[in-house]
Design a protein around this motif. Structure first.
Motif, PDB file in Angstrom:
ATOM      1  N   PRO A 190      26.215  47.621  43.868  1.00 41.63           N
ATOM      2  CA  PRO A 190      27.231  47.620  42.687  1.00 41.63           C
ATOM      3  C   PRO A 190      29.217  47.028  43.012  1.00 41.63           C
ATOM      4  O   PRO A 190      28.926  45.921  41.644  1.00 41.63           O
ATOM      5  N   THR A 191      29.093  46.869  43.914  1.00 39.42           N
ATOM      6  CA  THR A 191      30.729  46.564  43.784  1.00 39.42           C
ATOM      7  C   THR A 191      30.686  44.667  44.056  1.00 39.42           C
ATOM      8  O   THR A 191      31.915  44.308  43.124  1.00 39.42           O
ATOM      9  N   THR A 195      35.119  43.440  38.767  1.00 42.08           N
ATOM     10  CA  THR A 195      35.900  41.812  38.737  1.00 42.08           C
ATOM     11  C   THR A 195      37.118  42.480  39.370  1.00 42.08           C
ATOM     12  O   THR A 195      38.249  41.617  39.413  1.00 42.08           O
ATOM     13  N   HIS A 196      37.742  44.186  39.645  1.00 43.69           N
ATOM     14  CA  HIS A 196      39.149  44.185  40.008  1.00 43.69           C
ATOM     15  C   HIS A 196      38.864  43.658  41.288  1.00 43.69           C
ATOM     16  O   HIS A 196      39.901  43.712  41.706  1.00 43.69           O
ATOM     17  N   TYR A 197      38.150  43.603  42.340  1.00 45.37           N
ATOM     18  CA  TYR A 197      37.777  43.043  43.854  1.00 45.37           C
ATOM     19  C   TYR A 197      38.289  41.437  43.484  1.00 45.37           C
ATOM     20  O   TYR A 197      37.179  40.593  42.559  1.00 45.37           O
ATOM     21  N   ASP A 198      39.138  40.607  43.829  1.00 41.38           N
ATOM     22  CA  ASP A 198      39.320  39.105  43.942  1.00 41.38           C
ATOM     23  C   ASP A 198      38.055  38.266  43.779  1.00 41.38           C
ATOM     24  O   ASP A 198      37.873  37.640  43.614  1.00 41.38           O
ATOM     25  N   ARG A 199      37.231  38.547  44.825  1.00 41.29           N
ATOM     26  CA  ARG A 199      36.115  37.279  45.779  1.00 41.29           C
ATOM     27  C   ARG A 199      34.761  37.606  43.861  1.00 41.29           C
ATOM     28  O   ARG A 199      34.034  36.759  43.065  1.00 41.29           O
ATOM     29  N   HIS A 204      32.404  35.756  39.174  1.00 41.98           N
ATOM     30  CA  HIS A 204      31.481  36.294  37.477  1.00 41.98           C
ATOM     31  C   HIS A 204      32.481  35.942  36.668  1.00 41.98           C
ATOM     32  O   HIS A 204      32.374  35.748  35.446  1.00 41.98           O
ATOM     33  N   GLU A 205      33.957  35.380  37.084  1.00 45.84           N
ATOM     34  CA  GLU A 205      34.934  34.650  35.619  1.00 45.84           C
ATOM     35  C   GLU A 205      35.105  33.128  35.846  1.00 45.84           C
ATOM     36  O   GLU A 205      35.190  32.752  34.892  1.00 45.84           O
ATOM     37  N   LEU A 206      35.586  33.334  36.728  1.00 49.30           N
ATOM     38  CA  LEU A 206      36.311  32.132  36.923  1.00 49.30           C
ATOM     39  C   LEU A 206      34.688  30.913  37.432  1.00 49.30           C
ATOM     40  O   LEU A 206      35.387  29.823  37.363  1.00 49.30           O
ATOM     41  N   TRP A 207      33.606  31.015  38.447  1.00 45.71           N
ATOM     42  CA  TRP A 207      32.716  30.155  38.978  1.00 45.71           C
ATOM     43  C   TRP A 207      32.258  29.579  37.225  1.00 45.71           C
ATOM     44  O   TRP A 207      32.277  28.541  37.409  1.00 45.71           O
TER      45      TRP A 207
END
Length: 449
Positions: A190-191, A195-199, A204-207
């Motif tokens: 689940p991690t 989106t707290h984590y950069d990757r 999921h947001e930028l891609w």
């Protein structure tokens, strides 16, 4: 080695055989493979494929970071899947240190890999094309240079081990289809959605924003990483030439550094400051070394601290000193007077090193052996009449002429008896003073380490 694999489409078959099989054959014949397996789709697919290609040469490792309550269950899942495939499996628990979680988890993971890798064993990881593109984006956003934008190499030969990433040219979509076709079982972390984590944020947001605008972005970024790897290889060749010209791992000759272009100076300083560490200093830190240390006034005692080292200029050289070495003068400043005895059988430890008494053409009287001699710290203002020279002169001037570094001068100690100077212990050895105790066929303390 098995000659067939479970059915998959012809394009993938050609890509896999021409790439992965060819690479296996390029490794030394004695090579074996340790597969880093998290239980996710990518690593489980890699595990299945490697089990088909060279089952007798592989084993797997699952790193339990102990960051989630189900991490032990995931380790059991990987072990069970390995048992089905008849692959030896290691489950290694690690402690993740405080700080940047992604970085610290990666550090702990690689330490565990290094712990278990055997001689001639290659670490095999399941990074794919999207991982490569994400790495390049994140490093670009952090201000990385050519080396950082090289991202991940398919075959990464390091000092302590080699990493092989056979899936690096496959897209995430290809891997998903392939895993479904082969009915590869996997877990879902689940991690990966947090989106707290950069990757995860990048994925999921930028891609999707970037890919909607640039549909071939993933392939383009992957191609950029390969071009940057070529550029980095060329840069490394130039850096090695410049380093050989300008100095060593601990010092640089500023007379030889200054004729280089500003760009080559910055690159050389950046690589030199990095040393054996993982990361280079920031651009700003390199600029500070250039302007605050190298370009400081000739009589300034400028020093800059970065990553446990001090960067100090002395005359026309730049030195890289450990914190312990640079700060030693302060810790030894109040060393009191001592009494020492020399004989021909024992070594004597003083601040400048370890000494042993040995016979000399001209030296101290043998009557002084096994007698209590005084060892005093330099206070300033002392004069010394060095044996073989005319008259006494300031000890400070002798130290400067011998080019003893300022940060080593705290180790200078004076040997005396009844207020008569016998000589001086220095980082460059013992200096014999002219006195009534000098004689032919005497002895001297000689520096041995």
């Amino acid at each position: 080695m098995r000659s067939t694999l479970p059915a998959f489409n012809e394009v993938w078959q050609q890509q896999f055989r021409s790439g992965v099989l060819k690479q296996i054959q390029c490794f030394p014949p004695e090579s074996t493979f340790l597969i880093g397996c998290s239980g996710g789709m990518d690593s489980m697919l890699l595990l299945h494929l490697m089990s088909c290609l060279c089952p007798e040469k592989i084993r797997a490792i699952y790193i339990d970071h102990q960051l989630q309550s189900v991490s032990a269950d995931w380790g059991q899942f990987v072990s069970d899947q390995c048992a089905v495939l008849n692959i030896p499996c290691i489950v290694e628990l690690v402690e993740v240190q405080a700080g940047n979680l992604e970085h610290q988890a990666r550090t702990a993971r690689y330490q565990a890999y290094l712990k278990h890798l055997k001689p001639n064993e290659i670490l095999v990881l399941a990074h794919h094309q999207q991982d490569q593109a994400e790495t390049l984006i994140l490093r670009l956003l952090s201000g990385a240079g050519v080396h950082g934008l090289s991202a991940m190499k398919q075959v990464d030969v390091r000092e302590q081990f080699t990493i092989w990433r056979p899936l690096l040219n496959l897209s995430r979509e290809q891997i998903c289809q392939w895993a479904a076709q082969l009915n590869v079982q996997n877990i879902h972390d689940p991690t990966n959605l947090d989106t707290h984590y950069d990757r995860a944020w990048c994925r999921h947001e930028l891609w999707s924003v970037l890919q909607n605008r640039y549909p071939k972005m993933q392939q383009a970024l992957s191609r950029t990483s390969y071009l940057m790897q070529d550029a980095d290889e060329i840069l490394q060749e130039v850096l090695q030439q410049d380093l050989a010209l300008c100095g060593s791992a601990t010092e640089l000759d500023l007379k030889k550094l200054s004729p280089l272009s500003n760009a080559r100076q910055r690159q050389l300083l950046s690589a030199w400051m990095k040393g054996q560490d993982t990361y280079r200093p920031s651009f700003e830190m390199v600029e500070r070394v250039l302007h605050e240390v190298i370009d400081s006034k000739s009589d300034a005692q400028a020093a800059l601290h970065w990553n446990q080292y001090y960067y100090v200029r002395y005359q026309q050289k730049l030195y890289r000193l450990s914190s312990a070495e640079y700060r030693a003068e302060k810790s030894q400043a109040n060393t009191s007077a001592q009494v020492i005895c020399f004989d021909f059988n024992n070594n004597i430890e003083v601040l400048s090193g370890q000494y042993i008494a040995e016979t000399a053409k001209i030296g101290l009287s043998t009557k002084l052996l096994n007698k209590e001699l005084n060892l005093l710290m330099r206070q300033g203002g002392e004069k010394i009449h060095l044996h073989g020279r005319m008259g006494a002169w300031p000890l400070k001037k002798a130290i400067q002429e011998a080019q003893i570094f300022p940060w080593q001068r705290y180790t200078i100690q004076i040997l005396s008896i009844d207020n008569v100077m016998l000589g001086v212990f220095t980082p460059k050895g013992f200096w014999l003073a002219q006195s009534e105790y000098c004689e032919v066929g005497g002895w001297q303390p000689n520096l041995i380490s």
